[in-house]
Write a protein that holds these residues in place. Sequence first.
Motif, PDB file in Angstrom:
ATOM      1  N   TRP A 143      49.001  52.481  28.751  1.00  0.00           N
ATOM      2  CA  TRP A 143      48.892  51.226  29.487  1.00  0.00           C
ATOM      3  C   TRP A 143      47.577  51.108  30.245  1.00  0.00           C
ATOM      4  CZ3 TRP A 143      51.396  47.205  28.175  1.00  0.00           C
ATOM      5  CH2 TRP A 143      52.602  47.355  27.476  1.00  0.00           C
ATOM      6  N   SER A 144      46.952  52.219  30.527  1.00  0.00           N
ATOM      7  CA  SER A 144      45.595  52.173  31.077  1.00  0.00           C
ATOM      8  C   SER A 144      44.648  51.562  30.057  1.00  0.00           C
ATOM      9  CB  SER A 144      45.132  53.582  31.453  1.00  0.00           C
ATOM     10  OG  SER A 144      43.771  53.580  31.797  1.00  0.00           O
ATOM     11  N   TRP A 145      44.831  51.965  28.800  1.00  0.00           N
ATOM     12  CA  TRP A 145      44.012  51.416  27.727  1.00  0.00           C
ATOM     13  C   TRP A 145      44.278  49.923  27.557  1.00  0.00           C
ATOM     14  CZ3 TRP A 145      39.763  51.751  25.341  1.00  0.00           C
ATOM     15  CH2 TRP A 145      39.560  51.216  24.075  1.00  0.00           C
ATOM     16  N   ALA A 146      45.548  49.513  27.677  1.00  0.00           N
ATOM     17  CA  ALA A 146      45.885  48.090  27.578  1.00  0.00           C
ATOM     18  C   ALA A 146      45.191  47.297  28.680  1.00  0.00           C
ATOM     19  CB  ALA A 146      47.402  47.911  27.662  1.00  0.00           C
TER      20      ALA A 146
ATOM     21  N   LYS B 255      40.614  44.609  32.757  1.00  0.00           N
ATOM     22  CA  LYS B 255      41.108  44.931  34.100  1.00  0.00           C
ATOM     23  C   LYS B 255      40.775  46.395  34.383  1.00  0.00           C
ATOM     24  CE  LYS B 255      44.842  41.552  33.692  1.00  0.00           C
ATOM     25  NZ  LYS B 255      46.308  41.324  33.659  1.00  0.00           N
ATOM     26  N   LEU B 256      39.496  46.631  34.621  1.00  0.00           N
ATOM     27  CA  LEU B 256      38.985  47.995  34.734  1.00  0.00           C
ATOM     28  C   LEU B 256      39.611  48.743  35.898  1.00  0.00           C
ATOM     29  CD1 LEU B 256      37.068  50.113  33.636  1.00  0.00           C
ATOM     30  CD2 LEU B 256      35.260  49.154  35.081  1.00  0.00           C
TER      31      LEU B 256
ATOM     32  N   LYS C  69      43.383  52.940  37.999  1.00  0.00           N
ATOM     33  CA  LYS C  69      44.524  53.289  38.851  1.00  0.00           C
ATOM     34  C   LYS C  69      45.688  53.813  38.030  1.00  0.00           C
ATOM     35  CE  LYS C  69      43.773  50.166  42.785  1.00  0.00           C
ATOM     36  NZ  LYS C  69      44.342  49.026  43.545  1.00  0.00           N
ATOM     37  N   ILE C  70      45.979  53.138  36.911  1.00  0.00           N
ATOM     38  CA  ILE C  70      47.116  53.542  36.083  1.00  0.00           C
ATOM     39  C   ILE C  70      46.858  54.901  35.429  1.00  0.00           C
ATOM     40  CG2 ILE C  70      48.382  52.965  33.958  1.00  0.00           C
ATOM     41  CD1 ILE C  70      48.001  50.005  34.735  1.00  0.00           C
ATOM     42  N   ALA C  71      45.613  55.142  35.032  1.00  0.00           N
ATOM     43  CA  ALA C  71      45.293  56.366  34.292  1.00  0.00           C
ATOM     44  C   ALA C  71      45.355  57.618  35.159  1.00  0.00           C
ATOM     45  CB  ALA C  71      43.914  56.246  33.663  1.00  0.00           C
ATOM     46  N   PHE C  72      45.131  57.491  36.465  1.00  0.00           N
ATOM     47  CA  PHE C  72      45.053  58.672  37.322  1.00  0.00           C
ATOM     48  C   PHE C  72      46.445  59.134  37.735  1.00  0.00           C
ATOM     49  CE2 PHE C  72      44.514  60.924  41.330  1.00  0.00           C
ATOM     50  CZ  PHE C  72      43.494  61.790  40.999  1.00  0.00           C
ATOM     51  N   PRO C  73      46.800  60.417  37.649  1.00  0.00           N
ATOM     52  CA  PRO C  73      46.018  61.575  37.182  1.00  0.00           C
ATOM     53  C   PRO C  73      46.249  61.923  35.721  1.00  0.00           C
ATOM     54  CG  PRO C  73      47.991  62.360  38.242  1.00  0.00           C
ATOM     55  CD  PRO C  73      48.078  60.850  38.264  1.00  0.00           C
ATOM     56  N   ALA C  74      46.885  61.028  34.936  1.00  0.00           N
ATOM     57  CA  ALA C  74      47.222  61.341  33.543  1.00  0.00           C
ATOM     58  C   ALA C  74      45.994  61.657  32.715  1.00  0.00           C
ATOM     59  CB  ALA C  74      47.958  60.154  32.920  1.00  0.00           C
TER      60      ALA C  74
END
Length: 495
Positions: A441-444, A450-451, A456-461
């Motif tokens: 969903w970070s990629w989406a 929506k950088l 925010k979504i990617a951290f810490p994944a």
Amino acid sequence: MNFSVVITTYNRLDLLKRAIESALSQTVACETIVADDCSTDGTQEYVTRLQESMRKQGDDRLIYHRNASNLGHSLTMNAGVKMARGEWIKPLDDDDYLAQNCIEEMSQAIALRPQAVICSCQAAQVDAQEVELSCTPKTGPGKAFYIPQEDIHYGMLLEMVPFGTPVQVAFRKNIFWQAGGWDSRFDGNCDDIDSWIKIAQFGDAVFLNQCLSYRTIWPGAYNHRFSVQKRMDTNILMKQKIHTLVNQKYHDDRPEIKDVRDYLKLHWSFVSLKQGQFLSTIVTAFPAIFSFTAWKLLVKAILFRHKPWTAQNKLFAKYADELFSQSPELLNSEQKWRTHHNILDVLKDFQVSERRPMLKKIKFWHILKLKSQVIFSSEHRPISKYVDRNRDKSENRHNKIALQLDTNINILDNLYQFIQTHQKENLPQVKVVRAYIQLRWSWAAIKQKKLISGIKIAFPAIFSIPAWRIFFAAIESDYREKRHNKIRKLVLIDD
């Protein structure tokens, strides 16, 4: 309909005996024609003796033709087909052989699609001792399916429609001649593929997801006589023919022929490299190595070949219904239909063995191929407790990406618990799975420009290597499914 099996041979009597036996022992009786390219190893004596023995028993199914001189593979096949009385021809090289039910299964499938002009099945590759080495993959849904004529050449161009070698294929006799027969310019090197391309102009193609033939892999095979350069040149010529025959409706979507040529040069440069021909590798790859589009086509072809087709099975509907019965509070009547089909999409990536009616080893990232739509309503409770992204509830309510992320994590948790009850092996840790969902969903979010949300979504994944592995495997799985759906593959016989 009736079939004729045409066996081409030249100085390989020991192998020929096996091919003849496999043709004569079919569960549906068929004519067998041995087309001999002027052998000098006793082939004529053996076949005529067998022919006389069968005639004494009132069996005239074996016919023998011998060329006056050595003419080559293509003209020998044409000579054999001329003698055939069958409506359909099953070609067979002397070093290959058929399963006993090959003609029967092909006949049943073809009868369901009278518009068909060509048929293909799976084949097992065996060594000289008949030990199975591999099997060609399934290419579509069901036990048998067909592809409409207008879709075939586009599928062949992008390598989504692999007819295979002669041992896999059968064709209508009248269409074979209408298409010009086998062209001796490609003798033993794509003369069959050239014929499939031409025959496919005249009708539909039927495919059987059954292993009904056996191809021998050994140093004496005809195609080993040709250099990599000659094979590449012929391969390019075949693609050029296919490119011109692609139906008008696909013209906007087909790659430029220059890019196709460059892709094939890259492919054959890797073949040269594997054979240790380093100078040939460099010569073949230049200047294609600088073509970004060619590299894209190569990567897509590799991804497509990597894994065979997995078709939806009735077993999956059973599992989806069982999941609903375990969690009825999750669904209302309107949402159930949409979610049911979504879960079937997820569950269809289980591999089901045809030989053993049980689930095979699961690759978990295939289970995680969830669609990017919100399946449950936005009123469904957010699952922020599962993922710590330092987001407050107001952001949850107004950020669509975050809502979709929470929804998918909730679905994932339910699926994860469900799958554990059926298959406990090979499941990654829950935290890894959740990290994968965050990456997805970070990629989406990033694709929607929506950088900040993406970060925010990617951290810490973003620091989880196992999550990245699942992420890339899921992308690969998505791509294969989209590629399969580009052309129509319509079920004739269900599993």
